[in-house]
Enzyme design. Structure first.
Site, short mmCIF file in Angstrom:
data_model
loop_
_atom_site.label_atom_id
_atom_site.label_comp_id
_atom_site.label_asym_id
_atom_site.label_seq_id
_atom_site.Cartn_x
_atom_site.Cartn_y
_atom_site.Cartn_z
N MET A 154 0.06 -13.18 -10.22
CA MET A 154 -0.91 -14.20 -9.82
C MET A 154 -0.21 -15.35 -9.11
O MET A 154 -0.23 -16.50 -9.55
CB MET A 154 -1.69 -14.69 -11.04
CG MET A 154 -2.87 -15.59 -10.71
SD MET A 154 -4.15 -14.77 -9.74
CE MET A 154 -5.16 -14.04 -11.03
N GLY A 155 0.44 -15.03 -7.98
CA GLY A 155 1.00 -16.05 -7.13
C GLY A 155 -0.04 -16.50 -6.12
O GLY A 155 -1.25 -16.41 -6.36
N ILE A 157 -0.96 -15.17 -3.24
CA ILE A 157 -1.83 -14.09 -2.75
C ILE A 157 -2.72 -13.58 -3.87
O ILE A 157 -3.91 -13.32 -3.65
CB ILE A 157 -0.98 -12.96 -2.16
CG1 ILE A 157 -0.17 -13.48 -0.96
CG2 ILE A 157 -1.86 -11.79 -1.72
CD1 ILE A 157 0.86 -12.50 -0.43
N SER A 236 2.29 -5.18 -2.41
CA SER A 236 3.45 -6.02 -2.75
C SER A 236 4.71 -5.46 -2.11
O SER A 236 5.02 -5.78 -0.96
CB SER A 236 3.60 -6.13 -4.27
OG SER A 236 3.80 -4.86 -4.87
N ARG A 237 5.43 -4.61 -2.83
CA ARG A 237 6.62 -3.94 -2.33
C ARG A 237 6.61 -2.51 -2.85
O ARG A 237 6.22 -2.25 -3.99
CB ARG A 237 7.90 -4.65 -2.78
CG ARG A 237 8.20 -5.94 -2.02
CD ARG A 237 8.59 -5.67 -0.58
NE ARG A 237 9.00 -6.88 0.12
CZ ARG A 237 8.20 -7.67 0.80
NH1 ARG A 237 6.90 -7.39 0.85
NH2 ARG A 237 8.66 -8.74 1.41
N GLU A 266 10.27 2.88 4.55
CA GLU A 266 9.36 2.62 5.66
C GLU A 266 10.09 2.77 6.99
O GLU A 266 11.21 2.26 7.13
CB GLU A 266 8.76 1.21 5.53
CG GLU A 266 7.94 1.02 4.27
CD GLU A 266 7.33 -0.38 4.14
OE1 GLU A 266 7.51 -1.18 5.08
OE2 GLU A 266 6.68 -0.66 3.13
N HIS A 285 1.93 -1.01 6.44
CA HIS A 285 2.48 -2.34 6.12
C HIS A 285 1.96 -3.41 7.09
O HIS A 285 2.72 -4.02 7.85
CB HIS A 285 4.01 -2.30 6.15
CG HIS A 285 4.62 -3.40 5.32
ND1 HIS A 285 5.82 -3.27 4.68
CD2 HIS A 285 4.17 -4.66 5.01
CE1 HIS A 285 6.11 -4.39 4.03
NE2 HIS A 285 5.12 -5.24 4.22
#
Length: 325
Positions: A154-155, A157, A236-237, A266, A285
């Site tokens: 919960m940052g 974004i 996210s990643r 990627e 992405h």
């Protein structure tokens, strides 16, 4: 001063460099990375480095930049940069937080809805002339309005996604390193443990940063906790997910579907098993790929480099320890 730009961008964005009489070496491809051998050679002559999330700036590459005074990446994440080496060499590393929050939240919610309602499948059926006609349960998806969303991370974004979810009257669960009590009051979000979030959520949205603690945060045990009707979204990643565990969960219908914008490697390899899954929606992405956002990211990256080359603090510094040296 000489600045190395590792992806082609419009010359107009680089005018602050030229106005100062600085030289620019820019890789001629916009969509393909500079080869490692060339990057190693070019960085030896660079005072400033304009990079991005696709460039693996490991210890060897950064150490080769003997003249480097500043590195700035056109990204909010900087896990591809070997920060300890930059600190050791006294090189501030700039990044671009905040500016891409809303664009990435838009994409996250769009991916959630497209996966839930099988939007891409439907569009392909029409385009490829395979539409058989209306049927009582043809291309039915999962409801979104009023269903529970679980946000891991919960940052900025995550908060922006929660605000969008509230507009759909979705109960909001979240798991984070720290509680966000103000958001609990404002948005009605509920802080829960990861296991409870996974078992109760209809949509699990992963927005955690890439750290040692979040590596393969979502694995076999975590996917088994989710509802069979649940949908998993990752913007996210790629490193935060055990991809084979996700493949098995989707192939064995342990969860209903997933939507991804990021991957461990990627671009996604041609033989990756993800490509075989009909219940997986994949994007290349593009979380922050909005014109205004990308322009703002370029401008911040350029400003970071200009400041670093004249010895001023960067707008946003990933390793503020360099200023304490």
């Amino acid at each position: 001063m000489q600045i190395l730009v590792t992806r082609k961008v419009d010359e107009e964005y680089l005018q602050p460099f030229y106005q100062r009489g600085w030289q620019v070496e820019m890789w001629h491809e916009a969509d393909h990375p500079m080869p490692r051998t060339q990057l190693l050679e070019s960085i030896r002559h660079a005072d400033g480095l304009f990079t991005n999330l696709a460039d693996p700036l490991d210890q060897e590459i950064i150490a080769a930049g003997k003249k480097l005074k500043v590195i700035s990446t056109m990204a909010v994440g900087f896990d591809n940069i070997h920060i300890p080496t930059a600190i050791q060499m006294g090189i501030p590393v700039g990044y671009t937080p905040g500016v891409l929050t809303e664009a990435t939240a838009d994409l996250t919610f769009a991916l959630l809805m497209a996966t839930a309602r099988r939007i891409v499948e439907g569009a392909e059926v029409v385009r490829e002339k395979r539409w058989p006609g209306w049927g009582p349960f043809y291309l039915t998806g999962q409801p979104v309005y009023g269903r529970t969303i679980g946000i891991i991370g919960m940052g900025r974004i995550g908060e922006a996604v929660a605000r969008r979810a509230r507009g759909f009257q979705m109960p909001i669960l979240y798991h984070n390193r720290k509680r966000r009590v103000e958001l609990e009051h404002e948005l009605g979000a509920m802080y829960v443990g990861l296991e409870e979030l996974l078992s109760r959520s209809d949509y699990v949205v992963l927005l955690a940063p890439a750290t040692k603690e979040t590596y393969h945060l979502m694995g076999r045990d975590q996917f088994k906790l989710m509802k069979k009707s649940a949908i998993f979204i990752n913007v996210s990643r790629g490193q935060n997910v055990d991809e084979m565990a996700l493949y098995e969960a989707l192939a064995q219908h342990e969860i209903w579907a997933a939507g991804l914008d990021v991957y461990q490697e990627e671009p996604l390899p041609a033989d990756h098993p993800f490509r075989q899954l009909p219940n997986l929606l994949m994007l290349p992405h593009i979380g922050s790929a909005e014109i205004d956002t990308r322009e703002a990211m370029v401008k911040i990256t350029v400003e970071n480099i200009c400041r670093g080359l004249v010895g001023e603090p960067l707008l946003y510094t990933a390793n503020p320890q360099v200023y304490e040296r």
